[in-house]
Design a protein around this motif. Structure first.
Motif, PDB file in Angstrom:
ATOM      1  N   ARG A 297     -33.572  -6.371  -7.891  1.00 22.68           N
ATOM      2  CA  ARG A 297     -33.349  -6.320  -9.498  1.00 22.68           C
ATOM      3  C   ARG A 297     -33.730  -7.526  -9.954  1.00 22.68           C
ATOM      4  NH1 ARG A 297     -28.513  -4.105  -7.586  1.00 22.68           N
ATOM      5  NH2 ARG A 297     -27.207  -6.408  -8.372  1.00 22.68           N
ATOM      6  N   LYS A 298     -33.579  -8.760  -9.803  1.00 18.85           N
ATOM      7  CA  LYS A 298     -33.604  -9.913 -10.134  1.00 18.85           C
ATOM      8  C   LYS A 298     -34.523 -10.575  -9.963  1.00 18.85           C
ATOM      9  CE  LYS A 298     -29.333  -9.003 -12.474  1.00 18.85           C
ATOM     10  NZ  LYS A 298     -28.842  -9.701 -13.248  1.00 18.85           N
ATOM     11  N   LYS A 299     -35.517  -9.393  -9.107  1.00 17.34           N
ATOM     12  CA  LYS A 299     -36.706 -10.532  -8.852  1.00 17.34           C
ATOM     13  C   LYS A 299     -37.173 -11.978  -9.233  1.00 17.34           C
ATOM     14  CE  LYS A 299     -41.013 -10.727  -6.467  1.00 17.34           C
ATOM     15  NZ  LYS A 299     -41.661  -9.683  -5.644  1.00 17.34           N
ATOM     16  N   THR A 300     -37.220 -11.737 -10.481  1.00 14.50           N
ATOM     17  CA  THR A 300     -37.844 -12.720 -11.756  1.00 14.50           C
ATOM     18  C   THR A 300     -36.470 -14.153 -11.798  1.00 14.50           C
ATOM     19  OG1 THR A 300     -36.971 -11.793 -13.607  1.00 14.50           O
ATOM     20  CG2 THR A 300     -39.756 -11.727 -13.295  1.00 14.50           C
ATOM     21  N   SER A 301     -35.600 -13.785 -11.732  1.00 11.94           N
ATOM     22  CA  SER A 301     -34.749 -14.812 -12.116  1.00 11.94           C
ATOM     23  C   SER A 301     -34.281 -15.536 -11.203  1.00 11.94           C
ATOM     24  CB  SER A 301     -33.512 -14.509 -13.005  1.00 11.94           C
ATOM     25  OG  SER A 301     -32.720 -13.790 -11.603  1.00 11.94           O
ATOM     26  N   ILE A 302     -34.871 -15.178  -9.386  1.00 10.67           N
ATOM     27  CA  ILE A 302     -34.690 -15.970  -8.166  1.00 10.67           C
ATOM     28  C   ILE A 302     -35.551 -16.400  -7.771  1.00 10.67           C
ATOM     29  CG2 ILE A 302     -34.422 -14.883  -5.586  1.00 10.67           C
ATOM     30  CD1 ILE A 302     -32.049 -12.568  -6.363  1.00 10.67           C
ATOM     31  N   THR A 303     -37.029 -16.018  -7.711  1.00  8.67           N
ATOM     32  CA  THR A 303     -38.346 -15.969  -7.662  1.00  8.67           C
ATOM     33  C   THR A 303     -38.217 -17.060  -8.390  1.00  8.67           C
ATOM     34  OG1 THR A 303     -39.401 -14.448  -7.834  1.00  8.67           O
ATOM     35  CG2 THR A 303     -39.027 -14.887  -5.484  1.00  8.67           C
ATOM     36  N   GLY A 304     -38.309 -16.687 -10.025  1.00 10.79           N
ATOM     37  CA  GLY A 304     -39.473 -17.853 -10.583  1.00 10.79           C
ATOM     38  C   GLY A 304     -38.380 -19.478 -10.927  1.00 10.79           C
ATOM     39  N   ASP A 305     -37.717 -19.252  -9.715  1.00 12.31           N
ATOM     40  CA  ASP A 305     -37.234 -20.923 -10.019  1.00 12.31           C
ATOM     41  C   ASP A 305     -37.939 -21.358  -8.915  1.00 12.31           C
ATOM     42  OD1 ASP A 305     -35.931 -22.980  -9.516  1.00 12.31           O
ATOM     43  OD2 ASP A 305     -33.370 -22.060  -9.164  1.00 12.31           O
ATOM     44  N   ALA A 306     -38.151 -22.571  -8.367  1.00 16.54           N
ATOM     45  CA  ALA A 306     -39.134 -23.159  -7.741  1.00 16.54           C
ATOM     46  C   ALA A 306     -37.949 -23.048  -6.336  1.00 16.54           C
ATOM     47  CB  ALA A 306     -39.690 -24.304  -7.988  1.00 16.54           C
ATOM     48  N   PHE A 307     -36.948 -24.052  -6.985  1.00 16.98           N
ATOM     49  CA  PHE A 307     -36.580 -24.533  -5.539  1.00 16.98           C
ATOM     50  C   PHE A 307     -36.084 -22.795  -4.515  1.00 16.98           C
ATOM     51  CE2 PHE A 307     -31.679 -25.019  -3.625  1.00 16.98           C
ATOM     52  CZ  PHE A 307     -32.879 -26.311  -2.792  1.00 16.98           C
TER      53      PHE A 307
END
Length: 144
Positions: free
Chosen positions: A34-44
């Motif tokens: 559901r939140k792939k971009t917000s989770i994997t978008g963060d480099a850390f």
């Protein structure tokens, strides 16, 4: 501090952390989808997501297997939402790390747990057997 809790990214991370702490693979994977971009978008976080997913899968797999003496690997794979080959690889890790006392019976695709060796029932039976040996020795010493 409350203003940060209402931030969607912080809320997502808190939900991800909660699923991780509970070893809830279904919620963890659903949240990642559901939140792939917000989770994997963060480099850390993207550096650690796969390792976290693997740890949750290992814990969920061990939790799913423990109640059984014998269980189909296909069933376990279905329980944690992975292919059977992936479940076998995860089971190997659990067995080699001694987090699960079991062995894989490849011919039948079954996981056989070694419950008897470390169970409280086995320890009680061993204690009873030891007492019976002592009683037998005492009786035999008294015989003419």
């Amino acid at each position: 501090m409350n203003r940060y809790k209402s931030d969607p990214e912080i809320e997502t991370m808190m939900m991800l952390h909660s699923a991780y702490q509970k070893n809830n693979i279904r919620d963890f994977d659903a949240l990642l989808k559901r939140k792939k971009t917000s989770i994997t978008g963060d480099a850390f976080t993207s550096m650690y997501v796969e390792e976290m997913r693997r740890n949750v899968r290992l814990a969920a797999l061990a939790d799913s297997a423990r109640p059984f003496c014998r269980v189909s690997i296909g069933y376990l794979a279905q329980e944690i939402g992975v292919r059977k080959e992936e479940a076998v690889n995860l089971l190997r890790v659990l067995i080699l790390d001694e987090r699960l006392k079991a062995h894989i019976h490849g011919k039948d695709d079954m996981l056989i747990l070694d419950k008897w060796e470390n169970s409280s029932t086995a320890k009680a039976a061993q204690g009873l057997a030891n007492q019976l040996v002592k009683i037998e020795s005492a009786v035999l010493r008294r015989l003419p």
